[in-house]
Motif scaffolding. Structure first.
Motif, mmCIF file in Angstrom:
data_model
loop_
_atom_site.group_PDB
_atom_site.id
_atom_site.type_symbol
_atom_site.label_atom_id
_atom_site.label_comp_id
_atom_site.label_asym_id
_atom_site.label_seq_id
_atom_site.Cartn_x
_atom_site.Cartn_y
_atom_site.Cartn_z
ATOM 1 N N ASP A 7 -14.598 -38.166 -61.551
ATOM 2 C CA ASP A 7 -14.435 -39.359 -60.719
ATOM 3 C C ASP A 7 -12.998 -39.834 -60.870
ATOM 4 O O ASP A 7 -12.676 -40.661 -61.702
ATOM 5 C CB ASP A 7 -15.428 -40.435 -61.165
ATOM 6 N N LEU A 8 -12.130 -39.279 -60.033
ATOM 7 C CA LEU A 8 -10.690 -39.484 -60.211
ATOM 8 C C LEU A 8 -10.240 -40.888 -59.841
ATOM 9 O O LEU A 8 -9.246 -41.384 -60.374
ATOM 10 C CB LEU A 8 -9.916 -38.463 -59.365
ATOM 11 N N ASP A 9 -10.927 -41.533 -58.913
ATOM 12 C CA ASP A 9 -10.498 -42.863 -58.466
ATOM 13 C C ASP A 9 -11.435 -43.964 -58.969
ATOM 14 O O ASP A 9 -11.359 -45.110 -58.513
ATOM 15 C CB ASP A 9 -10.376 -42.911 -56.939
ATOM 16 N N ASN A 10 -12.309 -43.605 -59.914
ATOM 17 C CA ASN A 10 -13.202 -44.592 -60.549
ATOM 18 C C ASN A 10 -14.046 -45.392 -59.555
ATOM 19 O O ASN A 10 -14.300 -46.574 -59.756
ATOM 20 C CB ASN A 10 -12.386 -45.552 -61.434
ATOM 21 N N ASP A 11 -14.497 -44.710 -58.483
ATOM 22 C CA ASP A 11 -15.384 -45.407 -57.531
ATOM 23 C C ASP A 11 -16.847 -45.018 -57.732
ATOM 24 O O ASP A 11 -17.707 -45.377 -56.919
ATOM 25 C CB ASP A 11 -14.953 -45.130 -56.086
ATOM 26 N N VAL A 38 -18.085 -41.989 -57.632
ATOM 27 C CA VAL A 38 -18.408 -40.727 -56.957
ATOM 28 C C VAL A 38 -17.438 -39.651 -57.448
ATOM 29 O O VAL A 38 -16.217 -39.867 -57.476
ATOM 30 C CB VAL A 38 -18.281 -40.870 -55.421
ATOM 31 N N VAL A 39 -17.977 -38.510 -57.811
ATOM 32 C CA VAL A 39 -17.140 -37.417 -58.322
ATOM 33 C C VAL A 39 -16.325 -36.792 -57.184
ATOM 34 O O VAL A 39 -16.842 -36.588 -56.082
ATOM 35 C CB VAL A 39 -18.026 -36.356 -59.006
ATOM 36 N N GLU A 40 -15.064 -36.507 -57.486
ATOM 37 C CA GLU A 40 -14.252 -35.710 -56.569
ATOM 38 C C GLU A 40 -14.186 -34.267 -57.068
ATOM 39 O O GLU A 40 -14.235 -34.009 -58.272
ATOM 40 C CB GLU A 40 -12.809 -36.252 -56.478
ATOM 41 N N LYS A 51 -14.913 -35.498 -51.768
ATOM 42 C CA LYS A 51 -15.842 -36.314 -52.540
ATOM 43 C C LYS A 51 -17.208 -35.655 -52.515
ATOM 44 O O LYS A 51 -17.633 -35.119 -51.489
ATOM 45 C CB LYS A 51 -15.951 -37.717 -51.934
HETATM 46 CA CA CA Z 1 -14.435 -40.949 -57.193
#
Ligand code: CA
Ligand code: CA
Length: 285
Positions: free
Chosen positions: A165-169, A171-173, A190
């Protein structure tokens, strides 16, 4: 009697112990499962098994085939079958005739965040080249759960960079390099069930694999103050480039001048700050 773990097992469990001669008791549940995976299926020459860090999930490729003479990792022997074990139960998925796994061993990761591990593969269609296929055990069946569509051309291949989860939302990227040998395009999608679509891509060229080598672990993930970064080599292999991902965009953060050695993991080639080692998914034989 005990037997030495194969190299792939050592690779995946080294962080659990300082003992480089880890052994596993064949009488244990894990030992019985490993033996069954080795003896009941038609293995590839390297006999590589992936183990989750807690050893509850195992995965390997089986049923060798030479129907696709590409040899991207040094030989023409690829796989037609994915075999996984979850808490001692073994599940098998056999591909349709025009598909194969063009990969060394499966990755294991909780990609949808439900607490259950999924199995991430590089899967090739004989006329459309490589894509990414994610499998999951659902209702006691190992089924395709999500995928990135194939590149579209014979003998075109890709290599995974990172899953996180690169952008900490929440959801895994999924990040990969499409065609790392001939002008690699960095792509990010995503996770969602079904077909995954590209959200962004980098226009400069990158590479995380050299043709006919057996080293896929040519990228790293780091975290500093809660911010994730990932690094991979330039196409020429004379730089390491660091990226972040936010607001649905790849952001180039850092360039490190360094002659990359494509025969050893990138994590060993630079003192990365905040390095997150992923021994399960650092695919390197
Ligand atoms: Ca994410
Ligand atoms: Ca999951």
């Amino acid at each position: 009697m005990k037997y030495l773990l194969p190299f792939a097992f050592l690779l995946t469990l080294w962080s659990c112990s300082d003992d480089s001669t880890l052994v596993i008791d064949p009488q244990s549940t894990l030992g019985v499962t490993v033996e069954k995976m080795k003896s009941d299926y038609s293995l590839l020459p390297e006999e590589a098994i992936s183990f989750s860090l807690d050893s509850t999930a195992l995965a390997q490729y089986a049923q060798p085939t030479e129907k696709y003479p590409h040899g991207v990792m040094g030989d023409d022997i690829e796989a037609e079958q994915l075999v996984v074990a979850v808490e001692g139960s073994i599940y098998v998925h056999t591909l349709e005739e025009d598909y194969l796994f063009e990969d060394l061993r499966p990755r294991i990761y909780d990609i949808d965040g439900d607490g259950q591990l999924e199995f991430i593969t590089i899967r090739t269609q004989v006329e459309r080249g490589a894509g990414i296929a994610i499998y999951k055990v659902i209702n006691e069946q190992l089924v395709e759960y999500a995928y990135v569509a194939e590149i579209g051309f014979l003998t075109r291949w890709l290599n995974i960079v990172t899953m996180d989860d690169l952008d900490n939302d929440g959801v895994v990227e999924l990040v990969w390099v499409q065609t790392p040998h001939i002008g690699g395009i960095l792509k990010v999608a995503k996770f969602n069930g079904g077909e995954m679509t590209v959200i962004d891509e980098a226009t400069e060229q990158y590479s995380n694999h050299r043709g006919r080598t057996r080293h896929l672990c040519m990228s790293v993930l780091t975290e500093i103050d809660g911010q994730k970064f990932f690094y991979l080599p330039s196409q020429a292999g004379d730089k390491i480039v660091g990226f972040s991902f936010s607001n649905r965009q790849l952001i180039k953060e850092q360039t490190i001048d360094l002659e990359v050695d494509f025969t050893k993991p990138l994590s060993e080639q630079h003192p990365f700050e905040g390095l997150i080692l992923d021994p399960v998914n650092c695919i390197d034989l």
